[in-house]
Structure formats: C-alpha cells, structure tokens
Write an enzyme that holds these catalytic residues in place. Structure first.
Site, short mmCIF file in Angstrom:
data_model
loop_
_atom_site.label_atom_id
_atom_site.label_comp_id
_atom_site.label_asym_id
_atom_site.label_seq_id
_atom_site.Cartn_x
_atom_site.Cartn_y
_atom_site.Cartn_z
N SER A 148 0.83 -1.21 0.00
CA SER A 148 0.00 0.00 0.00
C SER A 148 0.86 1.25 0.00
CB SER A 148 -0.92 0.04 1.22
OG SER A 148 -1.64 1.25 1.19
N LYS A 200 -4.34 -6.73 3.55
CA LYS A 200 -4.34 -5.61 2.59
C LYS A 200 -5.77 -5.26 2.16
CE LYS A 200 -3.32 -2.42 -0.25
NZ LYS A 200 -3.29 -2.37 -1.65
N HIS A 246 -7.32 -3.39 4.92
CA HIS A 246 -6.73 -2.04 4.89
C HIS A 246 -7.51 -1.18 3.89
CE1 HIS A 246 -4.27 0.88 2.71
NE2 HIS A 246 -3.63 1.12 3.84
N ASN A 247 -7.74 -1.73 2.72
CA ASN A 247 -8.45 -0.96 1.70
C ASN A 247 -9.91 -0.71 2.09
OD1 ASN A 247 -6.04 -1.31 0.38
ND2 ASN A 247 -6.96 -1.75 -1.61
N GLU A 282 -9.87 2.06 4.34
CA GLU A 282 -9.59 3.25 3.51
C GLU A 282 -10.89 3.77 2.86
OE1 GLU A 282 -6.25 2.64 0.73
OE2 GLU A 282 -7.54 3.47 -0.83
P1 NDP Z 1 -0.84 -0.64 -14.28
O1 NDP Z 1 -2.13 -0.62 -15.05
O2 NDP Z 1 -0.07 0.62 -14.19
O3 NDP Z 1 0.11 -1.77 -14.87
C1 NDP Z 1 -0.39 -3.03 -15.15
C2 NDP Z 1 0.77 -3.97 -15.40
O4 NDP Z 1 0.22 -5.29 -15.53
C3 NDP Z 1 1.55 -3.68 -16.67
O5 NDP Z 1 2.90 -3.94 -16.44
C4 NDP Z 1 0.94 -4.68 -17.64
O6 NDP Z 1 1.79 -5.04 -18.68
C5 NDP Z 1 0.74 -5.86 -16.73
N1 NDP Z 1 -0.22 -6.82 -17.25
C6 NDP Z 1 -1.54 -6.64 -17.46
N2 NDP Z 1 -2.08 -7.79 -17.93
C7 NDP Z 1 -1.08 -8.68 -18.01
C8 NDP Z 1 -1.00 -10.04 -18.41
N3 NDP Z 1 -2.09 -10.71 -18.82
N4 NDP Z 1 0.19 -10.65 -18.36
C9 NDP Z 1 1.29 -10.01 -17.94
N5 NDP Z 1 1.29 -8.74 -17.56
C10 NDP Z 1 0.12 -8.08 -17.58
O7 NDP Z 1 -1.24 -1.21 -12.84
P2 NDP Z 1 -0.67 -0.81 -11.40
O8 NDP Z 1 0.81 -0.80 -11.43
O9 NDP Z 1 -1.40 0.35 -10.86
O10 NDP Z 1 -1.19 -2.08 -10.54
C11 NDP Z 1 -0.50 -3.31 -10.50
C12 NDP Z 1 -1.06 -4.11 -9.32
O11 NDP Z 1 -0.82 -3.38 -8.11
C13 NDP Z 1 -2.57 -4.33 -9.37
O12 NDP Z 1 -2.86 -5.56 -8.80
C14 NDP Z 1 -3.10 -3.22 -8.51
O13 NDP Z 1 -4.38 -3.49 -8.00
C15 NDP Z 1 -2.04 -3.17 -7.43
N6 NDP Z 1 -1.93 -1.93 -6.67
C16 NDP Z 1 -2.05 -0.72 -7.29
C17 NDP Z 1 -1.94 0.45 -6.54
C18 NDP Z 1 -2.03 1.79 -7.19
O14 NDP Z 1 -2.11 2.78 -6.45
N7 NDP Z 1 -2.01 1.90 -8.52
C19 NDP Z 1 -1.70 0.40 -5.07
C20 NDP Z 1 -1.52 -0.91 -4.56
C21 NDP Z 1 -1.65 -2.03 -5.33
P3 NDP Z 1 1.70 -4.32 -20.12
O15 NDP Z 1 2.57 -3.12 -20.04
O16 NDP Z 1 2.21 -5.35 -21.04
O17 NDP Z 1 0.26 -4.01 -20.37
#
Ligand code: NDP
Length: 477
Positions: A130, A184, A187-188, A191
């Site tokens: 988080s 987690k 936590h959400n 939130e």
């Molecule tokens: P993004 O949308 O920024 O990035 C998504 C990522 O997932 C990219 O690297 C994408 O790759 C990859 N991806 C999607 N589908 C696939 C697939 N089928 N196979 C392989 N790779 C894949 O997401 P976030 O970074 O925001 O979130 C990532 C995780 O973290 C999620 O589970 C989210 O819920 C969690 N999270 C997010 C927070 C936030 O504030 N954003 C906070 C805490 C947790 P590509 O570039 O190829 O599309």
C-alpha cells in the site's frame, strides 16, 4: 555479468516505482514487462539507477539474470493475468524459487495459488503493498503472507524498501498463505470508510455551512494539525485548495461526483459478512460509491422527488459546530477501524493465521494510504491487550468514544434534519449505540422467527423451553 538478487515482472505504475525503490536501496534487480516498450522506457528513464537494473526482453533471459534461489515479484493486473504469468514463468524456475504476487489479489486466489505450489519445489508469497505510486517509489507499507521460511528469505530486501515510522520498518510477515492479502484487503476496506466519512463531512461543510472549496481546505488543514492528523486529511486539504487550470474554478467543483472502485472494498464487505462480523462503516462506504456511480438515476430522482423540505441548514454556532465535526469524524473513524480489526480477528481464527494485531497497526503507521497518528494509538491499545474483543472497549478507545460520540450524535442528527446524506457517519453512531446496549431488540426478531418458522429461541431466565405460545390458544394480554 553480476546476477540480480531479485526480479520484478510488471513495469506499470506500481511495478516500475517498486523496482526503482529496490534498486535505490542497493539491491540489484532484473526486470521484465509483457510489453517490451515499457521495459525499454523504464530503463531509459532510470538514470543513475541503471547500474542496479538488468532489463530483460524474454522470461528466459529474465530468470537467468537472477541468482538462484530467486525471489520474483509479480506486480501486474490482479486476477487471471497473475495465473497466466505464473504459468509462463514456471518452466524456467528451479527449486527454491519464490513467486511473490504483490498486486491487489483476492486472498482466496492467493490461498489457491499457495496451495497449488505446496507440493512443488517452488514457493508462493502473497504480498499486499500500500502507498500508491509515491509509496512504491519511496517506501510502502508491506503485508506479507506465506511460509515463515520464505519470508525470512525476502525479509532483508523488503525491509530495505519499506516505509519507516520512527525508524520501525512498515513491513511484516503476518501469517500463512492468504494472510498478507487479506490484511491488505481490510486495509483498503478501512480506507474506503475513511474516505467516505471525510467526503460526508465535506458535504456538510459545502452544502450545510455553504463554505467554498478553499475555505473547506483550510478547515481540513487545521484539523491535520490535531488528532485527525493523517495522510488522507492532508491530501484532502491539498485537493480542495487546487484550481482547475481550464476554468479557474476549484478543481473538486468540476469533478463528476461518481466514484470508481476496483474491488477490495467489496471484498472486505463480503468477507466481513462471511465471517459474521458487522463492518457497517465499510458497507456504507461501498454502498455510497455504488450510489454515487448511479449519477443519471440520481439526476432523474431529484427531478421526481426533489430535495427534502428541510434543506435549510439549522443555525449552528460556527466554531462549536466545526469542533463537533472534527470530533464526529474522529469518532466515526474509530468505529470503522474497530470493525476492520474485528474482521481481521475473525479471519485469523477462521484461517488459523494468528494475525498479530499490534504489528498490523504498526506497519500501517507509515507508507500506506490510511497512515496516521491515530494508528500509533491503535498500536498501543493492541499491544496492551492483543486479544481484546473490540478496539472500542480498550481503555484508551473507550475513553475516546465517550468523549466524541456526543459530537457524532449532534452532527448526524443535524445532517439528517437538513437532508444531507451521512450514511457512514450514521452507521458508526448506530454501531456504538448497538454495541454498548446490553439489552437490544432482537428478542422480538427471535419471537417473529419462531412464530413463522418455529426457529426457537433462548430465554433470558435459562428455562428449557424454546418456543412461544403462538397457536390459537395463546394468551393475549
Ligand atoms: P498498471 O495498469 O499501471 O500496470 C499493469 C501492469 O500489468 C503492466 O505492467 C501490464 O503489462 C501488466 N499486465 C496486465 N495484464 C497482463 C497479463 N495478462 N500478463 C502479464 N502482464 C500483464 O497497474 P498498477 O501498477 O497500478 O497495478 C499493479 C497491481 O498493483 C494491481 O494488482 C493493482 O491493484 C495493485 N496496486 C495498485 C496500486 C495503485 O495505487 N495503482 C496500489 C496498490 C496495489 P503491459 O505493459 O504489457 O500491459
């Protein structure tokens, strides 16, 4: 080339920031992203940290770049993509390698994934992270679930990248399989409740006291120096002070009042219900987001029903009422946190996790979205009494509830009379009033259930008779 000590898959918002954080703390890291352009862009923008990063174009290259036994963080879109990614990765892994899902997984998926690898030479960790983008980059709060042995192997690197509160790292191993992702999720859920309650107070200030966004910003700024001091109050002050570069109006005034959600709030409510724990603040918050998203229906409903007749806000002494709002928010927040911790206590029993409540409160004190001074007080309360039935009956929080619930009562009733919706604040008040009342009204429900379904009841006097005289010959007073 020197091998990396850790790998990370998924260079989206969270993954790329987490990777930079890991590299900055002196850990050599290999990175891979499904779409290669993202890897190239990430590496090109890594600046001085490039020397700590090994960008990889294929999974084979990626795995070979990490020193075995390999810890590999998977930080991608939650759900099926994680299963797909794990399947693609597995053929390249060897005994002792650990796959760490750091996304917002449903803990049930985490338990399934953990189980599926249980009898294999590979290991699985479900890890809640988080703090959003900023936290991932400079220090998130990290909630780890898996075997203690696998935790020991990643403890050093995770400790190095986590947030610190007065020097204490905000990372901990919380229990087996789904423990980290469950915590987690809750936590959400908390939130969600916290944000909903802040929004309801904002509604009273905007629609009741008729304050402008910049004026409300000052109120929150002032509260942030007191007992409500927290990240969410701090960003509320900032958000309300921001102007829209297009219209020059306050930014919040041009944002559509329809909130999004991704699932962790809903999961919290579902799990609370499954475990038989009342989490009314989180329920109200999730329902509030659902109603907010039904914008078109609400617009139609206002045309048909109009706003309540009582819309004029009652005259209130500004200063005293602002104090009441501050105390009401604190009281309601206590209710939501107490409920969240009660859900975790029930889950801990159900799944045999032995969740350490003081540690959970401790690792939420910095790095995460609900970080606050208040969590330090929760840490102390649970440290003194880790097995207490409910946070609100610990001496410190009982005193706080007694001090603030009068204000909550005044605020909720004032809002109700003015037709302003405050579902989460009202839920906290009803929660306190229900929880503290030894003789409730469920005796009538039991009688009704017995009347129509012969469900039976227990008597207050312990007499061994469990059905009422509902038949035709029943005595009528
Ligand atoms: P993004 O949308 O920024 O990035 C998504 C990522 O997932 C990219 O690297 C994408 O790759 C990859 N991806 C999607 N589908 C696939 C697939 N089928 N196979 C392989 N790779 C894949 O997401 P976030 O970074 O925001 O979130 C990532 C995780 O973290 C999620 O589970 C989210 O819920 C969690 N999270 C997010 C927070 C936030 O504030 N954003 C906070 C805490 C947790 P590509 O570039 O190829 O599309």
């Amino acid at each position: 080339m020197e091998q990396a000590e850790i790998g990370l898959i998924g260079l989206g918002v969270m993954g790329s920031n987490l990777a930079l954080n890991i590299a900055e703390k002196g850990n050599k890291i290999a990175v891979f992203n499904r779409t290669q352009e993202a890897t190239k862009k990430f590496y090109a923008e890594a600046g001085a940290l490039q020397s700590q990063i090994i960008p990889c174009e294929t999974l084979e290259e990626f795995v070979a770049a990490i020193r075995p036994p390999r810890p590999i963080i998977i930080m991608i879109k939650a759900g099926d993509p994680v299963d797909q990614q794990m399947e693609l990765l597995k053929p390249y892994l060897s005994a002792g390698d650990i796959m760490i899902d750091a996304g917002n997984a449903n803990f049930r998926d985490t338990m399934r994934r953990f189980d599926s690898l249980k009898d294999s030479p590979l290991t699985f960790i479900g890890m809640g992270v988080s703090g959003g983008e900023e936290g991932a980059r400079h220090g998130p709060s990290i909630m780890v679930g898996g075997t203690e042995e696998s935790w020991k192997r990643v403890e050093k690197v995770l400790t190095s990248i986590s947030a610190k509160f007065n020097g204490d790292p905000c990372v901990a191993w919380l229990g087996n399989d789904g423990a980290g992702h469950f915590v987690k999720t809750i936590h959400n859920g908390i939130e969600y409740a916290d944000m909903q309650m802040i929004a309801e107070i904002y509604g009273i200030l905007r629609d009741g006291l008729k304050l402008s966004a910049p004026e409300i910003s000052k109120v929150f700024g002032n509260w942030n120096t007191g007992r409500l001091n927290s990240y969410l109050i701090e960003i509320t002050e900032k958000v309300l002070a921001a102007a829209d570069p297009i219209t020059g109006q306050p930014m919040v005034d041009v944002i559509l009042d329809a909130a999004g959600q991704k699932g962790t709030g809903k999961w919290s409510v579902i799990e609370a219900q499954n475990l038989g724990v009342a989490a009314t603040g989180i329920e109200a918050a999730v329902a509030g987001r659902i109603l907010s998203s039904q914008k078109a229906e609400r617009v139609e409903a206002e045309k048909i029903l109009g706003l309540p007749d009582t819309l004029a806000f009652p005259a209130v002494d500004g200063v005293a009422f602002l104090k009441d709002l501050e105390s009401a928010l604190l009281a309601a927040k206590i209710g939501a946190y107490a409920q969240g911790f009660a859900v975790m206590a029930a889950a801990s029993k159900e799944y045999g996790w032995h969740l350490p409540m003081p540690t959970i409160a401790k690792i939420w004190r910095a790095g995460c979205i609900i970080r606050s001074q208040f969590l330090d007080e929760i840490t102390s309360a649970f440290t003194k009494d880790p097995d207490v039935a409910n946070l609100i009956v610990t001496p410190a929080f009982a005193a706080l509830v007694k001090e603030t619930d009068g204000a909550l009562r005044r605020v909720v009733s004032t809002a109700a009379l003015a037709g302003l919706p405050v579902p989460a604040l009202a839920s906290a008040l009803s929660y306190f009033d229900s929880y503290r009342r030894s003789r409730g009204t469920a005796n009538l429900i039991q009688a009704q259930r017995d009347f129509f379904g012969a469900h039976g009841f227990d008597r207050v006097d312990g007499v061994d008779k469990h059905h009422g005289p509902w038949g035709s010959g029943a005595a009528i007073y």
